[in-house]
Design a protein around this motif. Structure first.
Motif: not given
Ligand code: CUA
Length: 308
Positions: A177-178, A182
């Motif tokens: 998770y970014c 994401h």
């Molecule tokens: Cu989740 Cu890049």
């Protein structure tokens, strides 16, 4: 039920996975069966014998159960480890491709200088080694069809290798998770026959190779001013240092791998080569992650880093 298996590693992984499911299922059945059996046999009012079992008998069950569990776990450990160890060595002829992740896209750099975003074209049956880094937060490169996943970290290089063995387009996901988008940080890995790949490759805009681009960055950022030959400021020569141990100030050696070279550009005070003063400024914010990828490609070339 499973995504298509499209790498040489996938069938090994799947066998292991189904074996684990099978063993877990068998144990669940055994436990549920015993619970049901005992609940019925020893329900209230039943005439089943309820005295103590002979100690010898209970010991045997105890020891047998413990030993069986232990041996099963040892066997699974041996199996999983041998699958991992067998797939660990990267073939020498592997195609090296650089991946730079950022919120929220995958940037791919081929050795011949071709660039792609959220797509990776690969020839069938050729081992691939991805060298990956992130320019912001932690991402994770995940291709379910290849059964591979590797975190992509800022400030570090991680590697992932596999050999695609089926033609097709396969999902690429970010599995860490970014941030907001994401879930949209996806792409496609396109595996083509070698002939199709060659056709695709030659249809791309032809530019400089990654190493040639690195040479230009080497000049643009002024690296050559100090590191190449007859400079006024004394800095270590960078020609042919890739993969070789470098003597460090204060003793010891460090191998000049991707991580070492990146640190030396971004954090030059971290590893100072013996016999030199730490006068180099940091290039953080000046050189982008892609510049660094190109510089490293240039320095990995025989004689790279020697030009003025
Ligand atoms: Cu989740 Cu890049």
């Amino acid at each position: 039920m499973m995504p298509p298996a499209a790498s040489t590693y996938a069938p090994h992984f799947d066998t292991l996975f189904w074996m684990l499911v099978g063993i877990s299922g068998a144990i669940v059945l055994l436990v549920v069966g015993l619970i049901l059996g005992f609940s019925i046999t020893y329900r209230r009012g039943s005439k089943a014998p309820r005295g103590r079992l002979p100690t010898r008998f209970t010991h045997e069950i105890e020891i047998g159960w413990t030993a069986a569990t232990f041996l099963t776990f040892l066997f699974l450990f041996w199996w999983a480890a041998s699958v991992e160890v067998a797939s660990a060595p990267v073939p020498r002829d592997a195609m090296e491709i650089h991946v730079v992740a950022k919120q929220w896209m995958w940037k791919i750099e081929h050795p011949n200088g071709q660039r792609e975003i959220d797509a990776l074209h690969l020839p069938l049956g050729v081992p691939v080694k991805l060298v990956m880094t992130s320019q912001d937060v932690i991402h994770s490169f995940y291709v379910p069809a290849f059964r591979v996943k590797q975190d992509v970290l800022p400030g570090r290089y991680t590697e992932l290798s596999f050999t695609p063995d089926k033609v097709g387009t396969f999902h690429l996901f970010c599995a860490e998770y970014c941030g907001t988008d994401h879930s949209r940080m996806t792409g496609g890995v396109v595996v083509m026959t070698r002939a199709d790949y060659a056709r695709w490759s030659s249809a791309q805009p032809q530019g400089d190779t990654l190493a040639d681009q690195g040479k230009a960055v080497f000049r643009r950022l002024g690296c050559s001013g100090c590191h190449a030959g007859s400079a006024l400021v004394r800095a270590p020569s960078l020609a042919n240092i890739y993969g070789k141990p470098q003597p460090m100030q204060g003793g010891g050696f460090k191998v000049a791998d991707e991580g070492y070279l990146r640190d030396s550009i971004m954090l030059p005070q971290k590893d100072v080569v013996a016999g030199y003063t730490p006068v180099m400024p940091s290039y953080q914010g000046i050189a982008s992650e892609e510049d660094v990828v190109r510089l490293i490609a240039y320095l990995k070339q025989p004689g790279g880093g020697a030009e003025k």
